[in-house]
Design an enzyme around this catalytic site. Sequence first.
Site, PDB file in Angstrom:
ATOM      1  N   ARG A  53      36.613  30.166  31.975  1.00  0.00           N
ATOM      2  CA  ARG A  53      37.684  31.131  32.259  1.00  0.00           C
ATOM      3  C   ARG A  53      38.664  30.543  33.294  1.00  0.00           C
ATOM      4  NH1 ARG A  53      39.553  33.755  37.207  1.00  0.00           N
ATOM      5  NH2 ARG A  53      40.408  35.778  36.661  1.00  0.00           N
ATOM      6  N   VAL A  54      39.942  30.736  33.064  1.00  0.00           N
ATOM      7  CA  VAL A  54      40.958  30.293  34.036  1.00  0.00           C
ATOM      8  C   VAL A  54      41.765  31.515  34.459  1.00  0.00           C
ATOM      9  CG1 VAL A  54      43.005  28.868  34.386  1.00  0.00           C
ATOM     10  CG2 VAL A  54      41.098  27.969  33.046  1.00  0.00           C
ATOM     11  N   GLY A  55      41.942  31.673  35.766  1.00  0.00           N
ATOM     12  CA  GLY A  55      42.695  32.817  36.283  1.00  0.00           C
ATOM     13  C   GLY A  55      44.147  32.479  36.558  1.00  0.00           C
ATOM     14  N   ASP A  56      44.752  33.243  37.461  1.00  0.00           N
ATOM     15  CA  ASP A  56      46.180  33.070  37.767  1.00  0.00           C
ATOM     16  C   ASP A  56      46.455  31.959  38.774  1.00  0.00           C
ATOM     17  OD1 ASP A  56      44.788  34.657  39.696  1.00  0.00           O
ATOM     18  OD2 ASP A  56      46.715  35.208  40.578  1.00  0.00           O
ATOM     19  N   THR A 103      46.512  36.726  45.214  1.00  0.00           N
ATOM     20  CA  THR A 103      45.058  36.845  45.133  1.00  0.00           C
ATOM     21  C   THR A 103      44.694  38.191  44.511  1.00  0.00           C
ATOM     22  OG1 THR A 103      43.005  37.108  46.382  1.00  0.00           O
ATOM     23  CG2 THR A 103      45.021  37.585  47.585  1.00  0.00           C
ATOM     24  N   GLY A 104      43.693  38.183  43.652  1.00  0.00           N
ATOM     25  CA  GLY A 104      43.298  39.437  43.010  1.00  0.00           C
ATOM     26  C   GLY A 104      42.812  39.180  41.598  1.00  0.00           C
ATOM     27  N   THR A 105      42.820  40.224  40.794  1.00  0.00           N
ATOM     28  CA  THR A 105      42.332  40.109  39.414  1.00  0.00           C
ATOM     29  C   THR A 105      43.343  39.295  38.595  1.00  0.00           C
ATOM     30  OG1 THR A 105      43.340  42.274  39.089  1.00  0.00           O
ATOM     31  CG2 THR A 105      40.972  42.228  39.427  1.00  0.00           C
ATOM     32  N   GLY A 106      43.024  38.030  38.425  1.00  0.00           N
ATOM     33  CA  GLY A 106      43.974  37.048  37.905  1.00  0.00           C
ATOM     34  C   GLY A 106      44.621  37.397  36.583  1.00  0.00           C
ATOM     35  N   THR A 112      39.974  34.207  47.340  1.00  0.00           N
ATOM     36  CA  THR A 112      40.861  33.052  47.138  1.00  0.00           C
ATOM     37  C   THR A 112      41.625  32.728  48.422  1.00  0.00           C
ATOM     38  OG1 THR A 112      41.089  33.679  44.849  1.00  0.00           O
ATOM     39  CG2 THR A 112      42.921  32.448  45.759  1.00  0.00           C
TER      40      THR A 112
HETATM   41  N1  ASP Z   1      43.029  35.462  41.488  1.00  0.00           N
HETATM   42  C1  ASP Z   1      41.786  34.776  41.427  1.00  0.00           C
HETATM   43  C2  ASP Z   1      41.381  34.620  39.970  1.00  0.00           C
HETATM   44  O1  ASP Z   1      41.595  35.545  39.218  1.00  0.00           O
HETATM   45  C3  ASP Z   1      40.670  35.451  42.163  1.00  0.00           C
HETATM   46  C4  ASP Z   1      41.003  35.891  43.569  1.00  0.00           C
HETATM   47  O2  ASP Z   1      42.132  35.889  43.983  1.00  0.00           O
HETATM   48  O3  ASP Z   1      40.079  36.235  44.300  1.00  0.00           O
HETATM   49  O4  ASP Z   1      40.828  33.618  39.624  1.00  0.00           O
END
Ligand code: ASP
Length: 335
Positions: free
Chosen positions: A228-231, A251-254, A200
């Site tokens: 699917r929608v993330g953070d 950024t990371g596991t949303g 991201t």
């Molecule tokens: N945070 C983003 C999501 O979960 C992915 C990412 O940061 O790489 O959609």
Amino acid sequence: MKKLLYPVLAAALFIIFSCSNKENRTQYGLVIHGGSGNIYKGKYTSEEENAYKVKLMEALTLGDSILNSGGSSLECVEKVINLLEDSPLFNAGKGAVLTNVGTCELDASIMDGRTLNAGAVAGVQRIKNPISLAKTVMTNSRHLLLTGDGAEKFALENEFNLIDNEYFRTKKRYDQWQNSIEKKLKQKEHRTEKDEKLGTVGCAALDLNGNLAAGTSTGGISSKRFGRVGDSPIIGAGTYANNKTCAVSATGTGEYFIRNVAAYDISAKMEYQGKSLNEAAEEVIISKLTELGGSGGIIAIDNKANIVTKFNTKGMFRGSVKNGEMPIVKLYIDE
Ligand code: ASP
């Protein structure tokens, strides 16, 4: 003796005045990321490392020139993210990861720390620069978050062009997608978070008027279920800005950033507990997010131009610059 005293006093006063003036002088600064995750020394060739560094440096140079010439933090965040969205290196705009059905679905959000106004889009498939659409949702609608077809209809009404979803798909992302499908078929099990391809992009900035802004743009998590929608498009989770405290992009596991309301939590710790940006980010990312099982990081800047990058992964593509200082770009944890 008196003759000497006056010039010495005058010189001392001058030094005191210019030092205090320097401290009070308005600062600007910006910090960016291009994703966190399994980014470790030896993973990339020196050419690849260089390509990331050059692109991040280009983004910092652009942001620096906007802020230096009196541009707003909002403009800086949008333009810097546009540049990263247009680069196939990152998982945002061109180069976005693919969903389980092979499409690209993009999410983005932006927040103005002065007004606490914000805009976001989720699951858009035909918008070249989702962060610009998010900004337009903020400025040209009475809503905050638009999704899918509705967001694209709004885009058309606001003079955006709709492009083919193919534009986002690069060979690298297609191969990653193919591999993940083959792996899934072979192992007949769900992929772990370690396999996720992250990348991201985000930017947080403070302008010469003391206004903060933050934005984030992403293709989400590789092979995510479509829909699917993330953070990243969720204000308070992936993006937050408040002139009273700081501007943050995650950024990371949303899913874990949403459950932790991570970006807002950092700001709240500063506002209600009087924590510094560094203390607040440490607690939220290194303690709370990690304890819950989430991985990733944040970049942030506070209203005094203190910059913090914090992550619990092996690396995070990141960079920052402040007025009068040299830009810095880093990839790995031990840099
Ligand atoms: N945070 C983003 C999501 O979960 C992915 C990412 O940061 O790489 O959609």
